[in-house]
Scaffold this active site. Sequence first.
Site, PDB file in Angstrom:
ATOM      1  N   PRO A 121      -3.002  -3.734   3.489  1.00  0.00           N
ATOM      2  CG  PRO A 121      -2.596  -5.403   4.398  1.00  0.00           C
ATOM      3  CD  PRO A 121      -1.863  -4.215   3.724  1.00  0.00           C
ATOM      4  CB  CYS A 122      -6.962  -0.780   5.841  1.00  0.00           C
ATOM      5  SG  CYS A 122      -7.755  -0.304   4.122  1.00  0.00           S
ATOM      6  CG  HIS A 123      -8.759  -6.014   3.143  1.00  0.00           C
ATOM      7  ND1 HIS A 123      -7.569  -5.467   2.514  1.00  0.00           N
ATOM      8  CD2 HIS A 123      -8.502  -7.181   3.236  1.00  0.00           C
ATOM      9  CE1 HIS A 123      -6.930  -6.295   2.106  1.00  0.00           C
ATOM     10  NE2 HIS A 123      -7.427  -7.794   2.525  1.00  0.00           N
TER      11      HIS A 123
END
Length: 155
Positions: A121-123
Amino acid sequence: MYATMMNTALGTLLIKANDDAVTSIHFMRDGETVPELVSNPVTDLCIQQLSEYFGGQRNRFTLPLRPQGTPFQQQVWQALQDIPYGLTCSYGDLARKIGNPRAARAIGMANNRNPIPILIPCHRVIGSKGQLTGYSGGLSQKNYLLSLEQQPLKN
């Protein structure tokens, strides 16, 4: 190598896997060439879990992942998976978490090269002042994912 496509609210995702793990997720752009699509149990499970995630029924992925990258990138991508659903942190926070407080810029580059967005989850990484920063799918997709994670899970 196996590949399948999934239509989502974010657009079409190209999901690639080997025999035992997801290796990449790519946001397809108009006019991009589609590879030969041959699914396997890993890509099928990925579609199932992503469908549950987008449907508000899943807040954690249990898929085997195998991103390719440098040891530093691997360290960053592992740390990204520890950011809880619905929460965010800054690049500086992540740098401190991995024990390298001066690495915020390098964290940003590793984040940018994340081959398995959403599942890794780089978001959930934002700027130091709370602003949205770059995302491989675009800032509107990043905003969508962060908003999705603020909704209560459905049973």
